[in-house]
Design a protein around this motif. Structure first.
Motif, PDB file in Angstrom:
ATOM      1  N   LEU A 252       0.819  -1.209   0.000  1.00  0.00           N
ATOM      2  CA  LEU A 252       0.000   0.000   0.000  1.00  0.00           C
ATOM      3  C   LEU A 252       0.859   1.267   0.000  1.00  0.00           C
ATOM      4  CD1 LEU A 252      -2.810   1.365   0.270  1.00  0.00           C
ATOM      5  CD2 LEU A 252      -2.445   1.280   2.744  1.00  0.00           C
ATOM      6  N   PHE A 253       1.760   1.390   0.954  1.00  0.00           N
ATOM      7  CA  PHE A 253       2.561   2.607   1.066  1.00  0.00           C
ATOM      8  C   PHE A 253       3.564   2.772  -0.073  1.00  0.00           C
ATOM      9  CE2 PHE A 253       1.274   1.800   5.524  1.00  0.00           C
ATOM     10  CZ  PHE A 253       0.452   2.909   5.653  1.00  0.00           C
ATOM     11  N   PRO A 254       4.247   1.718  -0.514  1.00  0.00           N
ATOM     12  CA  PRO A 254       5.132   1.899  -1.667  1.00  0.00           C
ATOM     13  C   PRO A 254       4.384   2.326  -2.930  1.00  0.00           C
ATOM     14  CG  PRO A 254       5.752  -0.072  -0.501  1.00  0.00           C
ATOM     15  CD  PRO A 254       4.473   0.411   0.117  1.00  0.00           C
ATOM     16  N   THR A 255       3.172   1.816  -3.115  1.00  0.00           N
ATOM     17  CA  THR A 255       2.390   2.220  -4.284  1.00  0.00           C
ATOM     18  C   THR A 255       2.003   3.694  -4.199  1.00  0.00           C
ATOM     19  OG1 THR A 255       1.536  -0.025  -4.503  1.00  0.00           O
ATOM     20  CG2 THR A 255       0.308   1.723  -5.617  1.00  0.00           C
ATOM     21  N   ILE A 256       1.548   4.125  -3.045  1.00  0.00           N
ATOM     22  CA  ILE A 256       1.205   5.541  -2.862  1.00  0.00           C
ATOM     23  C   ILE A 256       2.430   6.418  -3.081  1.00  0.00           C
ATOM     24  CG2 ILE A 256       0.480   7.273  -1.161  1.00  0.00           C
ATOM     25  CD1 ILE A 256      -1.332   5.073   0.058  1.00  0.00           C
ATOM     26  N   TYR A 257       3.563   6.001  -2.527  1.00  0.00           N
ATOM     27  CA  TYR A 257       4.808   6.760  -2.670  1.00  0.00           C
ATOM     28  C   TYR A 257       5.214   6.871  -4.142  1.00  0.00           C
ATOM     29  CZ  TYR A 257       9.715   7.995  -2.223  1.00  0.00           C
ATOM     30  OH  TYR A 257      10.929   8.600  -2.349  1.00  0.00           O
ATOM     31  N   ASN A 258       5.133   5.768  -4.889  1.00  0.00           N
ATOM     32  CA  ASN A 258       5.502   5.801  -6.308  1.00  0.00           C
ATOM     33  C   ASN A 258       4.530   6.631  -7.134  1.00  0.00           C
ATOM     34  OD1 ASN A 258       7.896   4.347  -6.180  1.00  0.00           O
ATOM     35  ND2 ASN A 258       6.798   2.395  -6.206  1.00  0.00           N
ATOM     36  N   LEU A 259       3.255   6.637  -6.765  1.00  0.00           N
ATOM     37  CA  LEU A 259       2.295   7.497  -7.463  1.00  0.00           C
ATOM     38  C   LEU A 259       2.595   8.974  -7.208  1.00  0.00           C
ATOM     39  CD1 LEU A 259      -1.055   5.552  -6.912  1.00  0.00           C
ATOM     40  CD2 LEU A 259       0.173   5.896  -9.072  1.00  0.00           C
ATOM     41  N   ILE A 260       2.962   9.303  -5.979  1.00  0.00           N
ATOM     42  CA  ILE A 260       3.334  10.685  -5.664  1.00  0.00           C
ATOM     43  C   ILE A 260       4.547  11.097  -6.481  1.00  0.00           C
ATOM     44  CG2 ILE A 260       4.269  12.187  -3.848  1.00  0.00           C
ATOM     45  CD1 ILE A 260       2.475  10.661  -1.861  1.00  0.00           C
ATOM     46  N   LEU A 261       5.547  10.218  -6.559  1.00  0.00           N
ATOM     47  CA  LEU A 261       6.742  10.526  -7.338  1.00  0.00           C
ATOM     48  C   LEU A 261       6.434  10.628  -8.831  1.00  0.00           C
ATOM     49  CD1 LEU A 261       9.553   8.349  -5.715  1.00  0.00           C
ATOM     50  CD2 LEU A 261       9.171  10.797  -5.490  1.00  0.00           C
ATOM     51  N   ALA A 262       5.568   9.767  -9.338  1.00  0.00           N
ATOM     52  CA  ALA A 262       5.238   9.764 -10.764  1.00  0.00           C
ATOM     53  C   ALA A 262       4.547  11.049 -11.188  1.00  0.00           C
ATOM     54  CB  ALA A 262       4.350   8.562 -11.092  1.00  0.00           C
ATOM     55  N   PHE A 263       3.774  11.627 -10.281  1.00  0.00           N
ATOM     56  CA  PHE A 263       3.073  12.855 -10.618  1.00  0.00           C
ATOM     57  C   PHE A 263       3.821  14.089 -10.156  1.00  0.00           C
ATOM     58  CE2 PHE A 263      -0.410   9.708 -10.732  1.00  0.00           C
ATOM     59  CZ  PHE A 263      -0.808   9.915 -12.038  1.00  0.00           C
ATOM     60  N   GLY A 264       5.084  13.931  -9.800  1.00  0.00           N
ATOM     61  CA  GLY A 264       5.931  15.079  -9.476  1.00  0.00           C
ATOM     62  C   GLY A 264       5.724  15.659  -8.092  1.00  0.00           C
ATOM     63  N   GLY A 265       5.191  14.879  -7.193  1.00  0.00           N
ATOM     64  CA  GLY A 265       4.975  15.365  -5.839  1.00  0.00           C
ATOM     65  C   GLY A 265       6.263  15.370  -5.028  1.00  0.00           C
ATOM     66  N   PRO A 266       6.223  16.024  -3.886  1.00  0.00           N
ATOM     67  CA  PRO A 266       7.428  16.071  -3.047  1.00  0.00           C
ATOM     68  C   PRO A 266       7.697  14.734  -2.345  1.00  0.00           C
ATOM     69  CG  PRO A 266       5.598  17.126  -1.929  1.00  0.00           C
ATOM     70  CD  PRO A 266       5.114  16.759  -3.306  1.00  0.00           C
ATOM     71  N   ILE A 267       8.940  14.559  -1.938  1.00  0.00           N
ATOM     72  CA  ILE A 267       9.327  13.353  -1.200  1.00  0.00           C
ATOM     73  C   ILE A 267       9.171  13.642   0.283  1.00  0.00           C
ATOM     74  CG2 ILE A 267      11.223  11.777  -0.676  1.00  0.00           C
ATOM     75  CD1 ILE A 267      12.369  12.421  -3.440  1.00  0.00           C
ATOM     76  N   TYR A 268       8.327  12.865   0.925  1.00  0.00           N
ATOM     77  CA  TYR A 268       8.092  13.028   2.357  1.00  0.00           C
ATOM     78  C   TYR A 268       8.872  11.960   3.125  1.00  0.00           C
ATOM     79  CZ  TYR A 268       4.152  15.943   0.962  1.00  0.00           C
ATOM     80  OH  TYR A 268       3.379  16.909   0.416  1.00  0.00           O
ATOM     81  N   PHE A 269       9.459  12.382   4.246  1.00  0.00           N
ATOM     82  CA  PHE A 269      10.187  11.433   5.079  1.00  0.00           C
ATOM     83  C   PHE A 269       9.263  10.343   5.597  1.00  0.00           C
ATOM     84  CE2 PHE A 269      11.494   9.999   9.295  1.00  0.00           C
ATOM     85  CZ  PHE A 269      12.699   9.399   8.965  1.00  0.00           C
ATOM     86  N   SER A 270       8.040  10.711   5.942  1.00  0.00           N
ATOM     87  CA  SER A 270       7.100   9.726   6.478  1.00  0.00           C
ATOM     88  C   SER A 270       6.824   8.615   5.467  1.00  0.00           C
ATOM     89  CB  SER A 270       5.797  10.389   6.917  1.00  0.00           C
ATOM     90  OG  SER A 270       5.206  11.053   5.813  1.00  0.00           O
ATOM     91  N   MET A 271       6.730   8.964   4.191  1.00  0.00           N
ATOM     92  CA  MET A 271       6.504   7.949   3.167  1.00  0.00           C
ATOM     93  C   MET A 271       7.731   7.057   2.996  1.00  0.00           C
ATOM     94  SD  MET A 271       3.419   8.046   2.290  1.00  0.00           S
ATOM     95  CE  MET A 271       3.410   6.951   0.906  1.00  0.00           C
ATOM     96  N   LEU A 272       8.911   7.650   3.050  1.00  0.00           N
ATOM     97  CA  LEU A 272      10.135   6.845   2.986  1.00  0.00           C
ATOM     98  C   LEU A 272      10.207   5.885   4.169  1.00  0.00           C
ATOM     99  CD1 LEU A 272      12.792   9.490   1.877  1.00  0.00           C
ATOM    100  CD2 LEU A 272      11.964   7.545   0.567  1.00  0.00           C
TER     101      LEU A 272
END
Length: 123
Positions: free
Chosen positions: A26-46
């Motif tokens: 769940l979380f890796p998919t959300i993180y990759n979607l955020i990255l794919a759409f140019g969103g910022p990198i959050y420490f919490s997601m990492l």
């Protein structure tokens, strides 16, 4: 009736494995979607990625041992939690005692005495 019960067990086990898979990814998919759409990198997601991905093996293990665990609880309701977990991991004293007893009963007299029937001596 027995085949219906087995089908329900199989469906439950498959659902648990699928749930473990989705919970892990769940979380890796959300993180990759955020990255794919140019969103910022959050420490919490990492952090959630670092925790959830290695957890997949543990969750699969829990799902895998679940039927054995339930079977043992049904047969031994007054057993301690430690013995239950160790039995599931094949470390319980009762299991080891039973398995060593059955192994020694299957040996022939020459094997129990330490001779294997081989009469050649080492030089």
């Amino acid at each position: 009736h027995n085949s219906l019960r087995n089908a329900k067990r199989f469906a439950r086990q498959a659902t648990l494995f699928a749930g473990a898979f989705y919970a892990t990814w769940l979380f890796p998919t959300i993180y990759n979607l955020i990255l794919a759409f140019g969103g910022p990198i959050y420490f919490s997601m990492l952090f959630l990625n670092a925790i959830s991905l290695p957890m997949q093996g543990f969750l699969n293990f829990i799902v895998y041992i679940n039927p054995r665990y339930k079977k043992y609880i049904k047969k031994h309701p007054n057993t301690s939690c430690f013995c239950l977990y160790s039995w599931v991991l094949m470390l319980c004293e009762e299991f080891l005692a039973a398995s060593t007893t059955s192994e020694t009963e299957g040996l022939s007299g020459s094997e129990e005495n330490g001779t294997s029937g081989n009469t050649q001596s080492a030089i």
